[in-house]
Design an enzyme around this catalytic site. Structure first.
Site, PDB file in Angstrom:
ATOM      1  N   SER A   7      -7.406   6.399   0.649  1.00  0.00           N
ATOM      2  CA  SER A   7      -8.640   5.885   1.260  1.00  0.00           C
ATOM      3  C   SER A   7      -9.156   6.932   2.239  1.00  0.00           C
ATOM      4  O   SER A   7      -8.393   7.832   2.640  1.00  0.00           O
ATOM      5  CB  SER A   7      -8.308   4.604   2.028  1.00  0.00           C
TER       6      SER A   7
ATOM      7  N   TYR B 215      -3.104  -0.505   8.026  1.00  0.00           N
ATOM      8  CA  TYR B 215      -3.603  -0.093   6.702  1.00  0.00           C
ATOM      9  C   TYR B 215      -3.793   1.419   6.680  1.00  0.00           C
ATOM     10  O   TYR B 215      -3.407   2.106   5.731  1.00  0.00           O
ATOM     11  CB  TYR B 215      -4.931  -0.813   6.439  1.00  0.00           C
TER      12      TYR B 215
ATOM     13  N   LYS C 166      -2.065   4.172   4.237  1.00  0.00           N
ATOM     14  CA  LYS C 166      -2.855   5.057   3.378  1.00  0.00           C
ATOM     15  C   LYS C 166      -2.599   6.532   3.719  1.00  0.00           C
ATOM     16  O   LYS C 166      -2.580   7.385   2.833  1.00  0.00           O
ATOM     17  CB  LYS C 166      -4.342   4.714   3.498  1.00  0.00           C
TER      18      LYS C 166
ATOM     19  N   ASN D  30       0.796  -1.235   0.000  1.00  0.00           N
ATOM     20  CA  ASN D  30       0.000   0.000   0.000  1.00  0.00           C
ATOM     21  C   ASN D  30       0.827   1.282   0.000  1.00  0.00           C
ATOM     22  O   ASN D  30       0.377   2.289  -0.524  1.00  0.00           O
ATOM     23  CB  ASN D  30      -0.936   0.023   1.213  1.00  0.00           C
TER      24      ASN D  30
HETATM   25  N1  LIG Z   1     -12.878  -1.321  -1.383  1.00  0.00           N
HETATM   26  C1  LIG Z   1     -12.825  -0.284  -0.550  1.00  0.00           C
HETATM   27  O1  LIG Z   1     -13.692  -0.105   0.328  1.00  0.00           O
HETATM   28  C2  LIG Z   1     -11.706   0.723  -0.668  1.00  0.00           C
HETATM   29  C3  LIG Z   1     -11.834   1.923   0.053  1.00  0.00           C
HETATM   30  C4  LIG Z   1     -10.805   2.857  -0.017  1.00  0.00           C
HETATM   31  C5  LIG Z   1      -9.682   2.598  -0.800  1.00  0.00           C
HETATM   32  N2  LIG Z   1      -9.607   1.418  -1.480  1.00  0.00           N
HETATM   33  C6  LIG Z   1      -8.390   1.214  -2.272  1.00  0.00           C
HETATM   34  O2  LIG Z   1      -8.744   1.062  -3.638  1.00  0.00           O
HETATM   35  C7  LIG Z   1      -7.756   0.261  -4.304  1.00  0.00           C
HETATM   36  C8  LIG Z   1      -8.450  -0.884  -5.023  1.00  0.00           C
HETATM   37  O3  LIG Z   1      -9.042  -1.712  -4.034  1.00  0.00           O
HETATM   38  P1  LIG Z   1     -10.251  -2.732  -4.323  1.00  0.00           P
HETATM   39  O4  LIG Z   1     -11.308  -2.438  -3.332  1.00  0.00           O
HETATM   40  O5  LIG Z   1     -10.578  -2.737  -5.749  1.00  0.00           O
HETATM   41  O6  LIG Z   1      -9.561  -4.101  -3.861  1.00  0.00           O
HETATM   42  P2  LIG Z   1      -9.331  -5.460  -4.635  1.00  0.00           P
HETATM   43  O7  LIG Z   1      -8.800  -6.410  -3.611  1.00  0.00           O
HETATM   44  O8  LIG Z   1     -10.534  -5.855  -5.396  1.00  0.00           O
HETATM   45  O9  LIG Z   1      -8.170  -5.087  -5.682  1.00  0.00           O
HETATM   46  C9  LIG Z   1      -6.843  -4.926  -5.276  1.00  0.00           C
HETATM   47  C10 LIG Z   1      -5.942  -4.997  -6.489  1.00  0.00           C
HETATM   48  O10 LIG Z   1      -4.582  -4.905  -6.044  1.00  0.00           O
HETATM   49  C11 LIG Z   1      -3.842  -5.947  -6.645  1.00  0.00           C
HETATM   50  N3  LIG Z   1      -2.711  -6.361  -5.818  1.00  0.00           N
HETATM   51  C12 LIG Z   1      -2.734  -6.879  -4.565  1.00  0.00           C
HETATM   52  N4  LIG Z   1      -1.493  -7.209  -4.185  1.00  0.00           N
HETATM   53  C13 LIG Z   1      -0.665  -6.879  -5.209  1.00  0.00           C
HETATM   54  C14 LIG Z   1       0.734  -6.987  -5.429  1.00  0.00           C
HETATM   55  N5  LIG Z   1       1.563  -7.520  -4.513  1.00  0.00           N
HETATM   56  N6  LIG Z   1       1.237  -6.553  -6.600  1.00  0.00           N
HETATM   57  C15 LIG Z   1       0.431  -6.021  -7.555  1.00  0.00           C
HETATM   58  N7  LIG Z   1      -0.897  -5.905  -7.408  1.00  0.00           N
HETATM   59  C16 LIG Z   1      -1.439  -6.340  -6.252  1.00  0.00           C
HETATM   60  C17 LIG Z   1      -4.841  -7.098  -6.788  1.00  0.00           C
HETATM   61  O11 LIG Z   1      -4.382  -8.090  -7.705  1.00  0.00           O
HETATM   62  C18 LIG Z   1      -6.056  -6.332  -7.261  1.00  0.00           C
HETATM   63  O12 LIG Z   1      -6.006  -6.098  -8.638  1.00  0.00           O
HETATM   64  C19 LIG Z   1      -6.784  -0.176  -3.209  1.00  0.00           C
HETATM   65  O13 LIG Z   1      -5.689   0.709  -3.159  1.00  0.00           O
HETATM   66  C20 LIG Z   1      -7.600  -0.035  -1.943  1.00  0.00           C
HETATM   67  O14 LIG Z   1      -6.784   0.101  -0.800  1.00  0.00           O
HETATM   68  C21 LIG Z   1     -10.583   0.485  -1.451  1.00  0.00           C
END
Ligand SMILES: NC(=O)c1ccc[n+]([C@@H]2O[C@H](COP(=O)([O-])OP(=O)(O)OC[C@H]3O[C@@H](n4cnc5c(N)ncnc54)[C@H](O)[C@@H]3O)[C@@H](O)[C@H]2O)c1
Length: 259
Positions: A137, A150, A154, A106
Site C-alpha cells: 500500500s 495497518y 504494510k 496483512n
Molecule cells: N482499497 C484501498 O484503498 C487499498 C489501498 C492500498 C492497498 N490495498 C490493499 O489491496 C488489497 C485488496 O484490498 P481491497 O481494497 O480490494 O479490499 P477488500 O476488503 O475489498 O478485499 C479484501 C480481500 O481480502 C480477503 N480477506 C480478508 N480477510 C481474509 C482472511 N482472513 N483470509 C483470506 N482472505 C481474507 C477478503 O475476503 C477480500 O477478498 C489488500 O491487501 C489491501 O490492503 C487497498
C-alpha cells in the site's frame, strides 16, 4: 511475462480490487486461475467459469490466518494444474482496532503464503520459477498515523518482498518478486473508517482521510495486471490515481565488514 497459458493463484480474488484483477487476468487466456479467499462468491465464480470455458477457474477456501489452509490450497492447486507460474497475495484487512488480526492477515498471512508458494515454484525444488506479487500500500511506503498498525503491517510487506527479491535468491529459485503499493482505491476496505482508526479519539487526520482522492478498482486492476506482464524483479510500484510509478528506496546503511 506473457500470461497466456499460465497458472495463476490470486489470494483475495473476490475482494474489491481482486475481482477486477481477476476479470483483467481472464482476458489473457490463462490456463488456470485459482482463487484463494475466505468465502466463496458462487455467482461471480459461475459467471467467470461460463465466460471463460478455456480457463480452469476454481476456488480454494483459505483463511490466511491459518497455515494449514494455505498449505492445503497450494497442494491441491499444484496437484490440479501441475505447477504455479504467478501468485498475487491480495488479501487484506484495514481495521486498527483489531491489532493481532491486522498483523496476521496483512503481514503474517502474506509471509506464509509466499513461503508456501515458493516450495512449489522454486526451480531448485522441481518448480518452474515464476513471479510472486505482494500487494502492500502507499501506507507501506511511509507511516500513515491514522492507521499506524495497518501501516506497520504494510511496511513489513514492502520490506519482506524486497528482501525476497534479492538477486542471490532469484538466481537460486527463479522466482521474482514485485511489491504493489496502491493509493486509495474505492472498495469496501475504506468503509466505516471512523471505527477503524488506531485511536478512538477524534483527530483532523480523519477528516483529511475522507477527502483523499480515490481511483476505481478497475483502474488499479488494469495497472496491476500490466505490472505483472512487465515485471522487473525487486520493483516497488506505486499505483496512484491511474498512474504507475516505480519507487526508488535508497539504502541508508552499508554494513562495514570486519576483515
Ligand atoms: N482499497 C484501498 O484503498 C487499498 C489501498 C492500498 C492497498 N490495498 C490493499 O489491496 C488489497 C485488496 O484490498 P481491497 O481494497 O480490494 O479490499 P477488500 O476488503 O475489498 O478485499 C479484501 C480481500 O481480502 C480477503 N480477506 C480478508 N480477510 C481474509 C482472511 N482472513 N483470509 C483470506 N482472505 C481474507 C477478503 O475476503 C477480500 O477478498 C489488500 O491487501 C489491501 O490492503 C487497498
Amino acid at each position: 511475462m506473457d500470461l497466456a497459458g499460465k497458472n495463476v493463484v490470486y489470494l483475495g480474488g473476490f475482494g474489491g480490487i481482486g475481482q477486477k484483477c481477476v476479470q483483467e487476468l481472464l482476458q489473457r487466456k490463462l490456463k488456470t486461475l485459482a482463487i484463494f479467499d475466505l468465502t466463496e462468491n458462487g455467482d461471480i465464480l459461475a459467471s467467470w467459469k461460463s465466460e471463460n470455458p478455456d480457463t480452469d477457474v476454481f476456488y480454494q477456501k483459505v483463511d490466511i490466518t491459518q497455515k494449514s489452509d494455505i498449505e492445503a490450497a497450494y497442494k491441491a492447486t499444484t496437484e490440479r494444474c501441475g505447477h504455479i507460474d504467478v501468485v498475487v497475495n491480495g488479501s487484506g484487512l484495514m481495521n486498527d482496532r483489531l491489532v493481532e488480526l491486522t498483523i496476521q492477515i496483512n503481514l503474517l498471512g502474506v509471509i506464509n503464503s509466499t513461503l508456501t508458494a515458493l516450495e512449489y515454484m522454486d526451480k531448485s525444488k522441481g518448480g518452474k520459477g515464476g513471479l510472486i506479487v505482494n500487494i502492500s500500500s502507499v501506507a507501506g511506503l511511509q507511516p500513515t498515523p491514522l492507521m499506524a498498525i495497518y501501516s506497520a503491517a504494510k511496511t513489513g510487506v514492502t520490506t519482506f518482498t524486497r528482501g525476497m527479491s534479492n538477486p542471490i535468491y532469484y538466481a537460486h529459485t527463479g522466482v521474482g518478486f514485485v511489491t504493489i503499493c496502491p493509493g486509495f482505491t474505492d472498495t469496501g476496505l475504506l468503509e466505516d473508517i471512523d471505527n477503524k482508526t488506531t485511536f478512538t479519539y477524534h483527530t483532523p487526520m480523519l477528516e483529511m482521510f475522507k477527502k483523499v482522492k480515490r481511483q476505481t478498482a478497475e483502474v488499479c486492476a488494469r495497472n496491476l495486471v500490466k505490472a505483472i506482464e512487465q515485471a522487473k524483479n525487486g520493483s516497488v510500484l506505486m499505483l496512484e490515481l491511474g498512474e504507475t510509478q516505480e519507487i526508488d528506496i535508497p539504502p541508508h546503511w552499508t554494513p562495514k565488514l570486519d576483515i
